[in-house]
Design a protein around this motif. Structure first.
Motif, PDB file in Angstrom:
ATOM      1  N   ASN A   1     -13.775   3.697   5.357  1.00  0.00           N
ATOM      2  CA  ASN A   1     -12.690   3.984   6.294  1.00  0.00           C
ATOM      3  C   ASN A   1     -11.367   3.670   5.606  1.00  0.00           C
ATOM      4  N   PRO A   2     -10.903   4.540   4.700  1.00  0.00           N
ATOM      5  CA  PRO A   2      -9.700   4.238   3.908  1.00  0.00           C
ATOM      6  C   PRO A   2      -8.475   4.019   4.781  1.00  0.00           C
ATOM      7  N   SER A   3      -7.701   2.947   4.457  1.00  0.00           N
ATOM      8  CA  SER A   3      -6.563   2.596   5.300  1.00  0.00           C
ATOM      9  C   SER A   3      -5.274   2.393   4.511  1.00  0.00           C
ATOM     10  N   MET A   4      -5.334   2.423   3.180  1.00  0.00           N
ATOM     11  CA  MET A   4      -4.119   2.287   2.384  1.00  0.00           C
ATOM     12  C   MET A   4      -4.317   2.970   1.038  1.00  0.00           C
ATOM     13  N   ASP A   5      -3.219   3.109   0.307  1.00  0.00           N
ATOM     14  CA  ASP A   5      -3.298   3.913  -0.920  1.00  0.00           C
ATOM     15  C   ASP A   5      -4.294   3.351  -1.926  1.00  0.00           C
ATOM     16  N   GLN A   6      -4.467   2.014  -1.913  1.00  0.00           N
ATOM     17  CA  GLN A   6      -5.413   1.406  -2.852  1.00  0.00           C
ATOM     18  C   GLN A   6      -6.860   1.827  -2.598  1.00  0.00           C
TER      19      GLN A   6
END
Ligand code: SF4
Length: 55
Positions: free
Chosen positions: A38-43
């Motif tokens: 669940n990607p939540s930031m650029d990293q």
């Protein structure tokens, strides 16, 4: 001779696809993905066209 793709800015100079003279990728296109559920930031995102430069 490598050509810079001015549509793909990149500073990852340890990648063999990097255009060594400028901060651009030399590929015509790249694949971007994620290693997170669940990607939540650029990293959380990855360039999946990265290939480690040797030497
Ligand atoms: S393949 Fe990805 S990491 Fe490598 S130079 Fe191109 S944009 Fe940068």
């Amino acid at each position: 001779m490598e050509k810079a793709n001015h549509s793909i800015h990149c500073t990852v100079t340890s990648c063999t696809n990097h255009c060594s003279c400028e901060d651009y990728c030399s590929l015509d296109s790249i694949q971007v993905g994620t290693h997170e559920g669940n990607p939540s930031m650029d990293q959380c995102t990855d360039c999946q066209s990265f290939v480690k430069k040797h030497g």
